[in-house]
Write a protein that holds these residues in place. Structure first.
Motif, PDB file in Angstrom:
ATOM      1  N   ILE A  51     -86.762 -53.754  78.340  1.00 37.59           N
ATOM      2  CA  ILE A  51     -85.420 -54.342  78.284  1.00 37.59           C
ATOM      3  C   ILE A  51     -84.710 -54.157  79.619  1.00 37.59           C
ATOM      4  O   ILE A  51     -84.092 -55.090  80.155  1.00 37.59           O
ATOM      5  CB  ILE A  51     -84.596 -53.718  77.135  1.00 37.59           C
ATOM      6  N   LEU A  52     -84.800 -52.970  80.166  1.00 32.76           N
ATOM      7  CA  LEU A  52     -84.164 -52.686  81.452  1.00 32.76           C
ATOM      8  C   LEU A  52     -84.770 -53.552  82.561  1.00 32.76           C
ATOM      9  O   LEU A  52     -84.043 -54.097  83.394  1.00 32.76           O
ATOM     10  CB  LEU A  52     -84.296 -51.205  81.791  1.00 32.76           C
ATOM     11  N   TRP A  53     -86.098 -53.694  82.568  1.00 36.15           N
ATOM     12  CA  TRP A  53     -86.746 -54.511  83.590  1.00 36.15           C
ATOM     13  C   TRP A  53     -86.317 -55.970  83.480  1.00 36.15           C
ATOM     14  O   TRP A  53     -86.019 -56.614  84.479  1.00 36.15           O
ATOM     15  CB  TRP A  53     -88.268 -54.396  83.527  1.00 36.15           C
ATOM     16  N   LEU A  54     -86.288 -56.492  82.264  1.00 33.56           N
ATOM     17  CA  LEU A  54     -85.854 -57.879  82.075  1.00 33.56           C
ATOM     18  C   LEU A  54     -84.431 -58.078  82.584  1.00 33.56           C
ATOM     19  O   LEU A  54     -84.119 -59.094  83.223  1.00 33.56           O
ATOM     20  CB  LEU A  54     -85.955 -58.275  80.599  1.00 33.56           C
ATOM     21  N   THR A  55     -83.574 -57.108  82.343  1.00 31.31           N
ATOM     22  CA  THR A  55     -82.184 -57.186  82.799  1.00 31.31           C
ATOM     23  C   THR A  55     -82.109 -57.088  84.317  1.00 31.31           C
ATOM     24  O   THR A  55     -81.372 -57.843  84.966  1.00 31.31           O
ATOM     25  CB  THR A  55     -81.339 -56.075  82.146  1.00 31.31           C
ATOM     26  N   PHE A  56     -82.872 -56.167  84.880  1.00 32.11           N
ATOM     27  CA  PHE A  56     -82.907 -56.035  86.337  1.00 32.11           C
ATOM     28  C   PHE A  56     -83.365 -57.342  86.977  1.00 32.11           C
ATOM     29  O   PHE A  56     -82.741 -57.850  87.906  1.00 32.11           O
ATOM     30  CB  PHE A  56     -83.838 -54.894  86.762  1.00 32.11           C
ATOM     31  N   HIS A  57     -84.460 -57.893  86.464  1.00 33.54           N
ATOM     32  CA  HIS A  57     -85.007 -59.112  87.052  1.00 33.54           C
ATOM     33  C   HIS A  57     -84.050 -60.289  86.871  1.00 33.54           C
ATOM     34  O   HIS A  57     -83.913 -61.128  87.764  1.00 33.54           O
ATOM     35  CB  HIS A  57     -86.387 -59.412  86.467  1.00 33.54           C
ATOM     36  N   SER A  58     -83.366 -60.326  85.743  1.00 34.80           N
ATOM     37  CA  SER A  58     -82.349 -61.350  85.527  1.00 34.80           C
ATOM     38  C   SER A  58     -81.272 -61.261  86.598  1.00 34.80           C
ATOM     39  O   SER A  58     -80.857 -62.266  87.178  1.00 34.80           O
ATOM     40  CB  SER A  58     -81.729 -61.183  84.132  1.00 34.80           C
ATOM     41  N   THR A  59     -80.822 -60.058  86.864  1.00 28.65           N
ATOM     42  CA  THR A  59     -79.779 -59.826  87.869  1.00 28.65           C
ATOM     43  C   THR A  59     -80.268 -60.263  89.244  1.00 28.65           C
ATOM     44  O   THR A  59     -79.565 -60.962  89.982  1.00 28.65           O
ATOM     45  CB  THR A  59     -79.377 -58.339  87.894  1.00 28.65           C
ATOM     46  N   GLU A  60     -81.478 -59.857  89.582  1.00 30.51           N
ATOM     47  CA  GLU A  60     -82.063 -60.207  90.876  1.00 30.51           C
ATOM     48  C   GLU A  60     -82.175 -61.727  91.038  1.00 30.51           C
ATOM     49  O   GLU A  60     -81.780 -62.285  92.066  1.00 30.51           O
ATOM     50  CB  GLU A  60     -83.449 -59.567  91.000  1.00 30.51           C
ATOM     51  N   LEU A  61     -82.693 -62.409  90.021  1.00 29.24           N
ATOM     52  CA  LEU A  61     -82.866 -63.863  90.108  1.00 29.24           C
ATOM     53  C   LEU A  61     -81.525 -64.590  90.163  1.00 29.24           C
ATOM     54  O   LEU A  61     -81.386 -65.587  90.870  1.00 29.24           O
ATOM     55  CB  LEU A  61     -83.704 -64.367  88.937  1.00 29.24           C
ATOM     56  N   LEU A  62     -80.545 -64.094  89.414  1.00 29.35           N
ATOM     57  CA  LEU A  62     -79.213 -64.699  89.466  1.00 29.35           C
ATOM     58  C   LEU A  62     -78.650 -64.626  90.885  1.00 29.35           C
ATOM     59  O   LEU A  62     -78.174 -65.628  91.427  1.00 29.35           O
ATOM     60  CB  LEU A  62     -78.265 -64.014  88.484  1.00 29.35           C
ATOM     61  N   LEU A  63     -78.710 -63.444  91.477  1.00 19.81           N
ATOM     62  CA  LEU A  63     -78.189 -63.281  92.828  1.00 19.81           C
ATOM     63  C   LEU A  63     -78.942 -64.153  93.824  1.00 19.81           C
ATOM     64  O   LEU A  63     -78.339 -64.817  94.674  1.00 19.81           O
ATOM     65  CB  LEU A  63     -78.248 -61.804  93.242  1.00 19.81           C
ATOM     66  N   LYS A  64     -80.250 -64.183  93.710  1.00 16.64           N
ATOM     67  CA  LYS A  64     -81.056 -65.007  94.624  1.00 16.64           C
ATOM     68  C   LYS A  64     -80.752 -66.491  94.443  1.00 16.64           C
ATOM     69  O   LYS A  64     -80.687 -67.237  95.423  1.00 16.64           O
ATOM     70  CB  LYS A  64     -82.541 -64.720  94.421  1.00 16.64           C
ATOM     71  N   GLY A  65     -80.566 -66.934  93.208  1.00 12.66           N
ATOM     72  CA  GLY A  65     -80.223 -68.330  92.967  1.00 12.66           C
ATOM     73  C   GLY A  65     -78.867 -68.690  93.540  1.00 12.66           C
ATOM     74  O   GLY A  65     -78.698 -69.769  94.130  1.00 12.66           O
ATOM     75  N   CYS A  66     -77.910 -67.791  93.383  1.00 11.10           N
ATOM     76  CA  CYS A  66     -76.569 -68.043  93.928  1.00 11.10           C
ATOM     77  C   CYS A  66     -76.593 -68.053  95.447  1.00 11.10           C
ATOM     78  O   CYS A  66     -75.918 -68.866  96.082  1.00 11.10           O
ATOM     79  CB  CYS A  66     -75.587 -67.010  93.390  1.00 11.10           C
ATOM     80  N   ILE A  67     -77.378 -67.153  96.032  1.00 13.03           N
ATOM     81  CA  ILE A  67     -77.520 -67.148  97.492  1.00 13.03           C
ATOM     82  C   ILE A  67     -78.133 -68.470  97.950  1.00 13.03           C
ATOM     83  O   ILE A  67     -77.636 -69.107  98.878  1.00 13.03           O
ATOM     84  CB  ILE A  67     -78.387 -65.951  97.955  1.00 13.03           C
TER      85      ILE A  67
END
Length: 172
Positions: A51-67
């Motif tokens: 669960i933590l990994w999925l959340t971490f990766h979600s956060t990472e991908l969101l930031l990368k997409g916004c960038i």
């Protein structure tokens, strides 16, 4: 039987693909967290780590997409969430998105600051692997409460959706 096929991604759609994937990972984290809370999925730290990994990766991908949305020429390489957040903030200014993997408790001494920075830098590895690059188990004790993490997930979703609306919906 259903089959799902990923189509070739056009270079102009990369930012959208990052964010779509981010919300898919977040959906999975929320559902598994709900199942762990209800007792319909095993309650142990290894499952919590998923669960933590999925959340971490979600956060990472969101930031990368916004960038990528703000400037496709900026590098989206890296896994350090505060660094990605800073990169995005340099393009769009301040925004509300509390990173779900912060570290608390630094007293400002060099020794503690080193430990904090090392933890932040290795969070993505700590969630994926039982050992560091030298094969040593990660130090410290980790805990997880699905009931408490539900609030983190809810807040993150709200802030992520607001950031998505700010950068993607208004641009169309």
């Amino acid at each position: 039987m259903k089959m799902f096929v990923r189509q070739q991604i056009a270079s102009g759609d990369i930012a959208d693909e990052f964010v779509t994937s981010a919300f898919a990972y977040l959906d999975a984290a929320e559902r598994l967290n709900e199942q762990m809370s209800s007792g319909s999925w095993g309650s142990d730290y290894r499952n919590a780590q998923v669960i933590l990994w999925l959340t971490f990766h979600s956060t990472e991908l969101l930031l990368k997409g916004c960038i990528a949305k703000t400037d496709p020429t900026i590098s989206t390489v890296g896994h350090v969430l505060p660094m990605l957040r800073d990169r995005l903030e340099s393009k769009i200014g301040k925004f509300d998105l509390e990173l779900p993997f912060g570290v608390e408790g630094s007293d400002g001494t060099p020794e503690i600051e080193h430990l904090v920075q090392n933890h932040v830098r290795t969070t993505h590895e700590r969630l994926r692997y039982p050992t560091d690059h030298k094969g040593l188990p990660w130090p410290g004790i980790e805990g997880f409460s699905p009931q408490l993490f539900a609030g983190t997930l809810k807040s993150f979703r709200k802030e992520a959706e607001a950031l998505h609306s700010r950068l993607f919906t208004s641009a169309t």
